[in-house]
Design an enzyme around this catalytic site. Structure first.
Site, mmCIF file in Angstrom:
data_model
loop_
_atom_site.group_PDB
_atom_site.id
_atom_site.type_symbol
_atom_site.label_atom_id
_atom_site.label_comp_id
_atom_site.label_asym_id
_atom_site.label_seq_id
_atom_site.Cartn_x
_atom_site.Cartn_y
_atom_site.Cartn_z
ATOM 1 N N GLU A 267 42.407 38.491 31.894
ATOM 2 C CA GLU A 267 42.394 39.260 33.146
ATOM 3 C C GLU A 267 41.033 38.993 33.772
ATOM 4 O O GLU A 267 40.010 39.462 33.283
ATOM 5 C CB GLU A 267 42.622 40.738 32.822
ATOM 6 C CG GLU A 267 43.100 41.532 34.011
ATOM 7 C CD GLU A 267 41.965 42.085 34.829
ATOM 8 O OE1 GLU A 267 41.580 41.387 35.795
ATOM 9 O OE2 GLU A 267 41.475 43.166 34.509
ATOM 10 N N CYS A 301 37.517 44.326 39.519
ATOM 11 C CA CYS A 301 38.081 42.975 39.619
ATOM 12 C C CYS A 301 39.080 42.874 40.764
ATOM 13 O O CYS A 301 39.213 41.828 41.381
ATOM 14 C CB CYS A 301 38.702 42.557 38.299
ATOM 15 S SG CYS A 301 39.813 43.784 37.632
ATOM 16 N N GLU A 398 33.394 35.918 44.080
ATOM 17 C CA GLU A 398 33.489 37.346 43.732
ATOM 18 C C GLU A 398 32.075 37.923 43.689
ATOM 19 O O GLU A 398 31.258 37.510 42.872
ATOM 20 C CB GLU A 398 34.162 37.463 42.361
ATOM 21 C CG GLU A 398 34.361 38.879 41.905
ATOM 22 C CD GLU A 398 35.075 38.985 40.553
ATOM 23 O OE1 GLU A 398 34.733 38.216 39.626
ATOM 24 O OE2 GLU A 398 35.972 39.845 40.435
HETATM 25 P P1 NDP Z 1 31.367 38.207 31.476
HETATM 26 O O1 NDP Z 1 32.671 37.638 31.791
HETATM 27 O O2 NDP Z 1 30.285 37.312 31.028
HETATM 28 O O3 NDP Z 1 31.510 39.330 30.341
HETATM 29 C C1 NDP Z 1 32.687 39.959 29.922
HETATM 30 C C2 NDP Z 1 32.675 40.107 28.398
HETATM 31 O O4 NDP Z 1 32.730 38.828 27.766
HETATM 32 C C3 NDP Z 1 31.428 40.764 27.847
HETATM 33 O O5 NDP Z 1 31.781 41.564 26.746
HETATM 34 C C4 NDP Z 1 30.615 39.562 27.431
HETATM 35 O O6 NDP Z 1 29.617 39.841 26.514
HETATM 36 C C5 NDP Z 1 31.666 38.680 26.835
HETATM 37 N N1 NDP Z 1 31.322 37.267 26.735
HETATM 38 C C6 NDP Z 1 30.381 36.567 27.410
HETATM 39 N N2 NDP Z 1 30.410 35.270 27.044
HETATM 40 C C7 NDP Z 1 31.401 35.141 26.129
HETATM 41 C C8 NDP Z 1 31.934 34.046 25.389
HETATM 42 N N3 NDP Z 1 31.474 32.813 25.519
HETATM 43 N N4 NDP Z 1 32.953 34.265 24.535
HETATM 44 C C9 NDP Z 1 33.469 35.510 24.405
HETATM 45 N N5 NDP Z 1 32.994 36.581 25.057
HETATM 46 C C10 NDP Z 1 31.975 36.411 25.925
HETATM 47 O O7 NDP Z 1 30.870 39.034 32.696
HETATM 48 P P2 NDP Z 1 29.348 39.404 33.008
HETATM 49 O O8 NDP Z 1 29.114 40.718 32.437
HETATM 50 O O9 NDP Z 1 28.399 38.353 32.614
HETATM 51 O O10 NDP Z 1 29.381 39.454 34.572
HETATM 52 C C11 NDP Z 1 29.186 38.272 35.336
HETATM 53 C C12 NDP Z 1 30.055 38.276 36.549
HETATM 54 O O11 NDP Z 1 31.415 38.279 36.138
HETATM 55 C C13 NDP Z 1 29.935 39.509 37.407
HETATM 56 O O12 NDP Z 1 28.940 39.386 38.347
HETATM 57 C C14 NDP Z 1 31.267 39.592 38.049
HETATM 58 O O13 NDP Z 1 31.293 38.788 39.177
HETATM 59 C C15 NDP Z 1 32.190 39.023 37.031
HETATM 60 N N6 NDP Z 1 32.920 40.046 36.252
HETATM 61 C C16 NDP Z 1 34.216 40.208 36.544
HETATM 62 C C17 NDP Z 1 34.944 41.153 35.874
HETATM 63 C C18 NDP Z 1 36.364 41.329 36.191
HETATM 64 O O14 NDP Z 1 37.008 42.214 35.632
HETATM 65 N N7 NDP Z 1 36.922 40.535 37.052
HETATM 66 C C19 NDP Z 1 34.362 42.050 34.886
HETATM 67 C C20 NDP Z 1 32.967 41.770 34.629
HETATM 68 C C21 NDP Z 1 32.300 40.808 35.310
HETATM 69 P P3 NDP Z 1 28.242 40.511 27.002
HETATM 70 O O15 NDP Z 1 28.343 41.836 26.405
HETATM 71 O O16 NDP Z 1 27.174 39.675 26.483
HETATM 72 O O17 NDP Z 1 28.247 40.530 28.492
#
Ligand code: NDP
Length: 797
Positions: A267, A301, A398
C-alpha cells in the site's frame, strides 16, 4: 471573561488542552527504555542498542526504544512460527474471541491511546480521538467477525503462515490494526515493525495483547529502522509480507521478495485528485478539501492533494478556499481546537519546504494564510499552490504535507485525463450534484478508492488499496482477507509440469529454441498481433519437436519488439473492458462453439505435438470447451458487492479489469492451460498478451483461427511465441502491462518479479497445478484478473 455573544461574533476559541498525565506516567514507568515484544514478553532494553523517540510538536524525548537487529527479527520469527502451529489450528470461534477481547481492551484504553498517538506523531488529538482510535477498535471488531466466519465464508482457503508487516508513521496504530486484525482472523501469526518515528502505540498494543490474554508469539513487535524492516522482509521464515509506505521502499521490497514465493501486498503513495465540477456545492467541497489535505497535516497516502477545478468556477472556489484556510488553527496537537498539528519530523518538514520552494521556482503561485504559527516544533502552514502545470514536480510528486496543488479543467474528459495523469492510483474525490456524471467519472478514474461528495472515509468493511504505482492488494473488507489466505490446492499429479518433449531438439538450455532462418521452412505458425498474423521481428522461428524428437512444426521466435507491438495493439482495444459482460460472454461462447466445431483438428495437433493418447487429447479439448463455457457463464456473474460500511454510504466494491495483462502459459496441458488462463482474464474485461508454452506452442497458435472467427476484436488477444523466460521478463518490465500471470517460466520467478518493480504490477507466479482438476478453474482466477475499486456514494441529506 468574554461574553458568549462576543465569542459567537468572533468565533474565537480558547485553548482546550487534553490532559496527558496518564501517558506521561506510563512513559515514566518505561524510562529505562522499551525492548522488543517477542513471544509474549518484552526483551531487556539494556541488552539492545536503542534510539530516541521524540515529540515532533516540541522536540522532547518521549522514550528510548530498541534498534532491532537481524537476530531480534530471527527470534521474533521463530516465536511466530512456533505460535502458528497452535494459533492456526484454533477454531474460527476461538480466534474470534481473542480478536473481540483485543477490540474491547483497545476501547477501554481509547483515550490513553489517542493521547499517546498524538504525542508521538504530532497529529491533532481531535483526529486521533475521533478517527484513528475508533477505527482501530472497529477493525478488531470487524475482523473478530471474519475470524468467526472464516471457515464458512472462505472454504478451501488456509492461512499463509508468519506475516512480516512493516508500517509507516502517519497512522501508526491504525496501520497496525489494518495489518494485524485480518492476519490474525485468518489464522496467521505476525511480526510487525513500526516506523522508527512512531513506535509507541505499537508497544502499548503489545501490552494490550498480554493483558487480553493473546497466546504468546501470535503478535511480535520488533522496533527499529529501515534495516530492521529489510531483515524482516528478507527473513526466510516469513511467508507473507505486508507493507505500507513510500513507493520507493515498496519497489525495494518487491525486488527483495522476488522469487521467494512470499505473498506480498503493498500500500504505497498517492497523488489523489480532488475534482470539483461547476455544479458542485462549493461550500461543501471547501470543507471536503479541509478533510482531504489538512487532515493529519496532509500526511495521508490518499490525501486529496491535487485539486482539479472546473475553469468557470475556479477563481470563486479559490477565494472561498483561501478564506477558509485563514480560519485553520495550527498548533499544539494536544489542544482540542487544533486543526493542523505537527509534521512528523524535521526531515519531513524540510522535505515539504523544499518541494514548496521547487513549486514556486516552477512558476506556481503560493498562498499561505496569515495565521498564528507556533514558534517552535515541526509545523508547516496550510498551503495552496495555483497556476500549477500538470507536468511540474509538485503536480507529480507526493508531498506528504499540508500542501494542495491546484489545476483547472474545462470538460469532464479533460478532468479524467488530468486525474489519471499520474503514476499513482490510490484514491479520488469527486464533487458534483449530478449523480450520473459523478458515477461516470468514478468509473473512469484509475484509483482503488473513490469518494463522491466526500473524502478520506475509511471503514473496516471496505477494501482500501491502490491501482498502478500505489501498490496492490487491499486492506479491509472481504477483499482484504484474501491477502492473508491461500487456496489449499490439491497436489498436482506427478510431473504436472514435466513434459517429455525436448526443446528443439535437445533440452539443454544452450540449444533450446535454436533459431531457424524463416526462409528455411515451408510453414511456420506466425505470431498473432492486433488481430493479424505477424512475422516475428527477429525473422527467425524455431522447430517444435515432439517427445520422439521429430519436428512437428515451427513457431515464431518472438522478441521484445513483438511484445511491444502486441501491447500497442492491446492499448487500441480498450473498448473490450467497457463492453457489457453479456457481450463478452457471447464472444466466449462463440469461441467455445468454434473450438467444438474444430475439435478433431485440435486433438490431432495435441497428439502430434505432445504424444498424448487419442483419449487424453480428446479429453483436453473437451475440457477446454467446458472451461471456455465456464468463464463465458461467469463473465456477468463475477459481481462486486455493496459493503456495509459504518457511515450512511452505499459503498460499491466493483471488480474492474486491470487493462492489459500478460499471461505466460504452462507446458503441461498446452491447450487447456492456455484456455484456463486466457478465458478468465478475457471474461473479466482484460486484454491479453499470451505467451504459449515454448515446447508445445502450436495448439495456441492454431487458436488464432478461433479468435478470428469468433468476433474477438483485434488487439484483445495477442499470441507471441518464443523463449518463455525472456518474453515474460519483457512483459514484466513493460509499463503498459498492468498485471502478469506467469505459469510458464518456472524457476525464473526471481528475475520476472524483480523486473515488475518498475510499474509495480502484481505478478502471479503460479505454482504447477493440475489443469484438469477443479484447481484449474474458479473464482480465484477471476479475482486475480480484477482489482477492486471501492466507490463511496452518500445517501440521505
Ligand atoms: P518509508 O517508506 O521509508 O517507511 C515506511 C516503513 O518502511 C518504515 O517502517 C521504514 O522504517 C520501513 N523501511 C524503510 N526502508 C525499508 C526497507 N528497505 N525494507 C523494509 N522496510 C523499510 O517512508 P519514510 O518514513 O521514509 O517517508 C518518506 C516518504 O515516503 C514521505 O515523505 C512520504 O512521501 C512517503 N510516505 C508515504 C506513505 C504512504 O502511506 N503512502 C507513508 C509514509 C511515507 P523506518 O522506521 O526506518 O522509517
Amino acid at each position: 471573561m468574554a461574553l458568549i455573544k462576543d465569542i459567537l461574533q468572533t468565533m474565537e476559541y480558547g485553548p482546550s488542552p487534553e490532559s496527558n498525565e496518564h501517558v506521561v506516567a506510563w512513559l515514566g514507568q518505561h524510562e529505562a527504555g522499551f525492548g522488543h515484544f517477542i513471544d509474549g514478553k518484552f526483551t531487556d532494553p539494556a541488552a539492545s542498542e536503542s534510539f530516541e523517540v521524540t515529540s515532533p510538536a516540541n522536540g522532547k524525548v518521549l522514550a528510548r526504544v530498541a534498534r532491532g537487529t537481524a537476530e531480534d527479527v530471527d527470534r521474533a520469527v521463530a516465536a511466530a512460527t512456533r505460535a502458528f502451529k497452535s494459533w492456526s489450528k484454533l477454531s474460527g470461534h476461538e480466534r474470534a474471541r481473542h480478536l473481540y477481547a483485543l477490540a474491547r481492551h483497545i476501547q477501554k484504553r481509547d483515550r490513553f491511546l489517542a493521547v499517546l498517538e498524538t504525542m508521538d506523531n504530532g497529529k491533532p488529538i481531535r483526529e486521533s480521538r475521533d478517527i484513528d482510535i475508533p477505527l482501530v477498535a472497529r477493525h478488531f471488531y470487524h475482523h473478530a467477525g471474519w475470524a468467526e466466519l472464516i471457515e464458512s465464508e472462505f472454504p478451501g482457503y488456509q492461512p499463509v503462515g508468519v506475516c512480516g508487516q512493516v508500517i509507516p508513521w502517519n497512522f501508526p496504530l491504525l496501520m497496525l490494526a489494518w495489518k494485524i486484525a485480518p492476519a490474525l482472523a485468518a489464522g496467521n501469526t505476525v511480526v510487525l515493525k513500526p516506523a522508527e518515528q512512531t513506535p509507541l502505540t505499537a508497544l502499548a498494543f503489545a501490552e494490550i495483547c498480554r493483558e487480553a490474554g493473546l497466546p504468546d508469539g501470535v503478535v511480535n513487535i520488533v522496533t527499529g529502522e529501515g534495516d530492521t524492516g529489510a531483515a524482516l522482509v528478507g527473513h526466510p521464515g516469513v511467508a507473507k509480507v505486508a507493507f505500507t509506505g513510500s513507493t520507493e521502499v515498496g519497489r525495494i521490497i518487491r525486488r527483495a521478495t522476488a522469487g521467494s514465493g512470499k505473498k506480498l501486498s503493498l500500500e504505497l503513495g498517492g497523488k489523489s485528485p480532488f475534482i470539483v465540477f461547476d455544479d458542485a456545492d462549493l461550500d461543501s467541497a471547501v470543507e471536503g478539501l479541509v478533510d482531504a489535505i489538512w487532515f493529519n497535516q496532509g500526511e495521508v497516502c490518499c490525501a486529496g492533494s491535487r485539486l482539479l477545478v472546473q475553469e468557470g468556477i475556479a477563481e470563486k472556489f479559490y477565494a472561498k478556499l483561501r478564506a477558509r484556510m485563514g480560519t485553520l488553527r495550527v498548533g499544539d496537537p494536544l489542544d482540542k481546537s487544533t486543526d493542523i498539528g505537527a509534521v512528523v519530523s524535521t526531515e519531513q518538514l524540510e522535505r515539504i519546504g523544499a518541494l514548496v520552494a521547487k513549486g514556486r521556482q516552477e512558476g506556481a503561485e503560493v498562498f499561505q494564510p496569515s495565521i498564528a504559527m507556533p514558534a517552535k516544533g515541526c509545523f508547516f502552514p496550510p498551503t495552496l499552490m495555483t497556476g500549477v502545470e500538470p507536468a511540474s514536480t509538485v503536480a507529480m510528486v507526493e508531498i506528504f504535507g499540508p500542501v494542495l496543488v491546484a489545476m483547472t479543467f474545462r470538460t469532464p474528459d479533460e478532468a479524467v485525463a488530468l486525474a489519471n495523469n499520474t503514476r499513482f492510483g490510490l484514491a479520488a474525490s469527486i464533487w458534483s450534484e449530478n449523480i450520473n456524471r459523478s458515477l461516470d467519472i468514478a468509473a473512469r478514474v484509475k484509483a482503488g478508492v473513490v469518494w463522491i461528495n466526500a473524502t478520506n472515509l475509511f471503514d473496516a468493511a471496505a477494501g482500501f488499496g491502490g491501482y498502478r504505482e500505489s501498490g496492490f492488494g487491499r486492506e479491509g473488507g472481504r477483499e482484504g482477507l484474501y491477502e492473508y489466505l491461500v487456496p489449499a490446492l490439491g497436489k498436482p499429479a506427478k510431473g504436472a509440469e514435466a513434459t517429455k518433449a525436448p526443446l528443439n531438439p535437445t533440452p539443454s538450455a544452450a540449444t533450446a529454441l535454436a533459431p531457424v532462418s524463416d526462409d528455411a521452412i515451408d510453414r511456420t505458425a506466425k505470431l498473432y498481433i492486433g488481430g493479424k498474423q505477424a512475422r516475428p521481428d527477429s525473422g527467425y522461428s524455431y522447430a517444435v519437436v515432439n517427445p520422439a524428437g521429430k519436428t512437428v512444426g515451427h513457431a515464431g521466435l518472438g522478441n521484445r519488439k513483438d511484445i511491444r507491438n502486441a501491447v500497442e495493439a492491446a492499448a487500441k482495444a480498450g473498448s473490450w473492458g467497457a463492453a457489457t459482460a453479456h457481450n463478452r460472454a457471447q464472444i466466449l461462447y462463440y469461441i467455445a462453439e468454434n473450438l467444438s466445431a474444430r475439435a478433431a483438428e485440435f486433438e490431432a495437433r495435441l497428439r502430434a505435438m505432445t504424444g498424448a493418447s487419442a483419449k487424453d487429447a480428446a479429453e483436453e479439448v473437451a475440457a477446454s470447451i467446458r472451461r471456455t463455457f465456464f468463464y463465458a457463464g461467469f463473465a456477468d456473474k463475477h459481481d462486486g458487492a455493496v459493503h456495509s460500511t459504518k457511515s450512511r454510504h452505499v459503498t460499491l466494491a466493483m471488480n474492474e479489469p486491470f487493462g492489459i495483462m500478460g499471461i505466460v502459459c504452462p507446458d503441461k496441458a498446452p491447450l487447456l492451460g492456455f484456455v484456463s488462463l486466457v478465458m478468465p482474464a478475457l471474461a473479466a474485461g482484460n486484454r491479453v498478451i499470451a505467451v504459449p508454452s515454448a515446447r508445445h506452442p502450436l495448439a495456441a497458435t492454431d487458436f488464432y483461427q478461433l479468435l478470428d472467427t469468433s468476433d474477438v476484436p483485434a488487439g484483445v488477444v495477442s499470441i507471441v511465441t518464443g523463449e518463455t523466460a525472456s518474453l515474460a521478463k519483457t512483459l514484466a518490465e513493460h509499463d503498459e502491462v498492468a498485471a502478469l500471470w506467469d505459469f510458464g517460466s518456472t524457476g525464473d520467478a526471481a528475475t520476472i518479479e524483480a523486473a515488475s518493480a518498475g510499474n509495480l504490477k502484481p505478478v502471479w507466479s503460479g505454482a504447477p497445478r493440475d489443469w484438469t482438476s477443479g484447481d484449474g478453474q474458479g473464482r480465484e482466477f477471476l479475482r486475480r484478473a480484477t482489482q477492486v475499486k471501492n466507490i463511496w456514494v452518500p445517501y440521505g441529506e
